[in-house]
Structures are given as C-alpha cells and as structure tokens.
Scaffold this active site. Structure first.
Site, PDB file in Angstrom:
ATOM      1  N   TYR A  93      37.843 -17.697  -7.242  1.00 60.18           N
ATOM      2  CA  TYR A  93      36.691 -17.074  -7.886  1.00 60.18           C
ATOM      3  C   TYR A  93      37.140 -16.160  -9.019  1.00 60.18           C
ATOM      4  CZ  TYR A  93      32.479 -14.273  -8.586  1.00 60.18           C
ATOM      5  OH  TYR A  93      31.396 -13.633  -9.143  1.00 60.18           O
TER       6      TYR A  93
ATOM      7  N   LYS B 125      36.346 -16.789 -13.047  1.00 64.63           N
ATOM      8  CA  LYS B 125      35.535 -15.814 -13.785  1.00 64.63           C
ATOM      9  C   LYS B 125      36.322 -15.194 -14.932  1.00 64.63           C
ATOM     10  CE  LYS B 125      31.783 -14.629 -12.703  1.00 64.63           C
ATOM     11  NZ  LYS B 125      30.431 -15.138 -13.048  1.00 64.63           N
TER      12      LYS B 125
END
Length: 360
Positions: A155, A159
């Site tokens: 994640y 991002k």
C-alpha cells in the site's frame, strides 16, 4: 474566493473518505456541481448530499474514464479512489498486483484523462503511509521533508509512486497537490474502530505488546474532508499549494494503547488485567503464525508486520498544512473517538453506556 459555479468530479466518492469530501464540499460551496465516479454504487453507511450525481466507473479503464470526463467536463478533480488492504493482507504481498493496478495505474489514468480534458485543479488523496510504512523506523513529529520509505508495504509503495506522478504533473495548465491523511476514524469506518472493538470478543484487550507508550496520529475523516476543501480553494486562488504534499491529521498525537482503551470504555469494557508482552516475543509469534498460515494457504492477522505496527511511533507536524492551507482540525481527538464509537454502535444495533465525566 467567489463561490462561482464549478464542476467537480470526485473519484471514490461513495467510499469512506470520498463521501466525506463530497459532504464538506457541498456544505462549503453549495453552488458547485458535484459528480461522483466510483466502481461501487452509493452505500447507506457513506451518506451523500441530496442531488449528488453518481456514475459507476472503473478507474483502471481508460475508455470508461474518458466517457465519464466527456460527459461531466469537470474543472476540478479530487481523486480519492484507491484500495486499502484489510489487516490480514496489509503486511503481505499476495494482493500486490491488484493494489498497484488500482492505486498506481488508476491514478495515472485519472491524471492523463484530466490533462486531456482541460482540468484546472487536481487533488490527490495520498497517505501518510508513503513515508511511515517502513516498520523498522520510528517517525516522531515528522514533516514533509522526510523521504518516502525505501522499504514499505504494498500500500505504501503504491501510494508513494502515485503521489510522485501527481506532484510531477503540476503545471500552469493543471495545478496539483497531494494530501496525506493519517490513520482515520469516523462515520463509515470499516477498519480501525471495528478491528479494535473486535478485541473485546476475542478476549485480547488485556495484552499489551511493547512498552505501551508509542504515539500515533489518528484523524476524524471530516477533518480530512475539510483539508480537501481548503486545498481546492487554495489551488483556485493563490496556488501556493501547487506541487506540494501535506500531512493531514488531528495534530493531537495519542498513545495507541490509550486510544484502544478509550474505544473499549465507550462500549462499556475495561480490561480485567494487563499483561505486557515483549515485542521480541510477539514478533516471533507473528513469524510462527505467518509460517503456519502460509503452509495452510491461509492469511493471518498476527504477523511480524502487525506486531511492528502496534508498537510503531508515527505522528507528524501539521505546520505546513496550517501555514499554506489554513488547516486546523475542527473535531478533537476525544470527540472523534466518541463519534466513531457512536456510529459503529449504531451499525451494530447496540446502545452505548453513558460514560462517567472524565472517562476516556
């Protein structure tokens, strides 16, 4: 800023953060025309203002995005859409391809389509995880000068890469900025408060991993929504936020154990005793759980990553967001905890006990 009519397209607008942004923007600028695109239809737990237009769109499909942009012709885009792996998948690699496809490729598609459609303002909902997901490092009172983590979660990595694209794309034709919310709570929260509340039924509340003094930033989602509106206002006027990233949080770091105790207290639970477990022992137990579940082809909640996460120090300075965006948290951390617990209790169909004055 004069409240002239603007067309705003918000991706992920039926989700937790996106719906909060829609509500805040509609309240601050009732003259704006707001269109939501999302792969999911509107959800009862994420309320949208009356009159909000919703279009089901998969952001990984460039053709579908082009059709939506052509129909809406937005001047402002707020890109909140993304995937946050559930706790059992957060520290593994099984969903890496899916996470990168949505968080990185989806963001690239949104950027490219926005450029070709003549969008003037592009706001990206990034995450504090672009920096803090290297579990080997403590992050006390960090600021935007800190580099992205060299080793991170799927994640955090996705991002960070997407945020870099967004900031690099800022130009005189289309100004961009990125907001980095901390861990979130609030109405419609499906991860933080539910997972902490679940510890009651699992008889896990007495167990404390590490020294129990590590501090976290936790933010009410409505405060994050306020920051998005401020970022839009800035990029429509002074543009001092163009090409910049901003940590967004309550600016009231809280000891993570205290946060958990406060949630349990709102549900009428006090741990019957406290047992401290050394981080090294818990880390070994996490490794054992990872090994066993890997051999069985399953996933585990207890892992080396979750142990490090529970012991992590992660809070940021809010100076940059305050100076440039004028952001200050409207909902305090104490109020955020209360509102979050009330919302989750209503979804569970239970009534919270009345806390005595001074209870946390």
């Amino acid at each position: 800023m004069a409240d002239t009519a603007k067309k705003v397209l918000i991706s992920g607008g039926t989700g937790f953060v996106g719906s909060a942004v829609v509500r805040a923007l509609a309240e601050k600028h009732p003259n704006f025309v707001i269109v939501v695109i999302d792969q999911s239809p509107p959800r009862p737990e994420h309320i949208l203002p009356e009159g909000t237009t919703c279009i089901q769109v998969d952001i990984t499909s460039t053709n579908a995005l082009s059709k939506a942009f052509e129909a809406v012709k937005p001047g402002i885009v707020v890109h909140t859409a993304g995937i946050v792996p559930i706790l059992a998948e957060r520290f593994g690699r099984r969903l890496e391809q899916e996470v990168w496809k949505i968080n990185f490729e989806g963001t690239r598609n949104m950027l490219d389509t926005s450029k070709h459609s003549g969008v003037e303002v592009f706001i990206y909902t990034s995450s504090c995880c672009v920096v803090i997901d290297d579990m080997r490092t403590a992050y006390p009172n960090i600021n935007e000068d800190w580099p992205s983590a060299l080793k991170s979660t799927i994640y955090g990595e996705s991002k960070a890469a997407a945020e870099a694209l967004v900031l690099k794309a800022s130009s005189s034709q289309m100004v961009t900025c990125a907001l980095r919310p901390s861990v979130l709570c609030g109405p419609g929260d499906y991860q933080l408060v539910p997972s902490i509340h679940a510890c009651i039924a699992n008889h896990e509340t007495p167990f404390l991993i590490g020294n129990g003094f590590n501090m976290w930033d936790i933010t009410h989602v409505d405060n994050v929504a306020d920051a998005h509106v401020l970022a839009i206002d800035n990029l429509l006027s002074s543009r001092t936020a163009a090409g910049e990233s901003f940590f967004i949080q309550n600016n009231e770091p809280i000891v993570f154990r205290h946060f958990c105790l406060a949630i349990w207290a709102h549900f009428g639970h006090v741990p019957p005793f406290e047992m401290r477990i050394p981080k090294s022992l818990a880390y070994f137990a996490g490794l054992a759980c990872e090994t066993i579940t890997w051999l069985m082809g399953k996933t585990t909640t207890l892992s080396r990553g979750s142990v490090q996460d529970a012991c992590a120090v992660r809070y940021a300075s809010g100076n940059k967001a305050k100076e440039i965006l004028g952001y200050e948290a409207r909902i305090s951390i104490e109020e955020a905890i209360r509102l979050s617990c009330e919302d989750y209790a209503s979804r569970l169909g239970v009534k919270l006990p009345i806390l005595k004055s001074g209870s946390r």
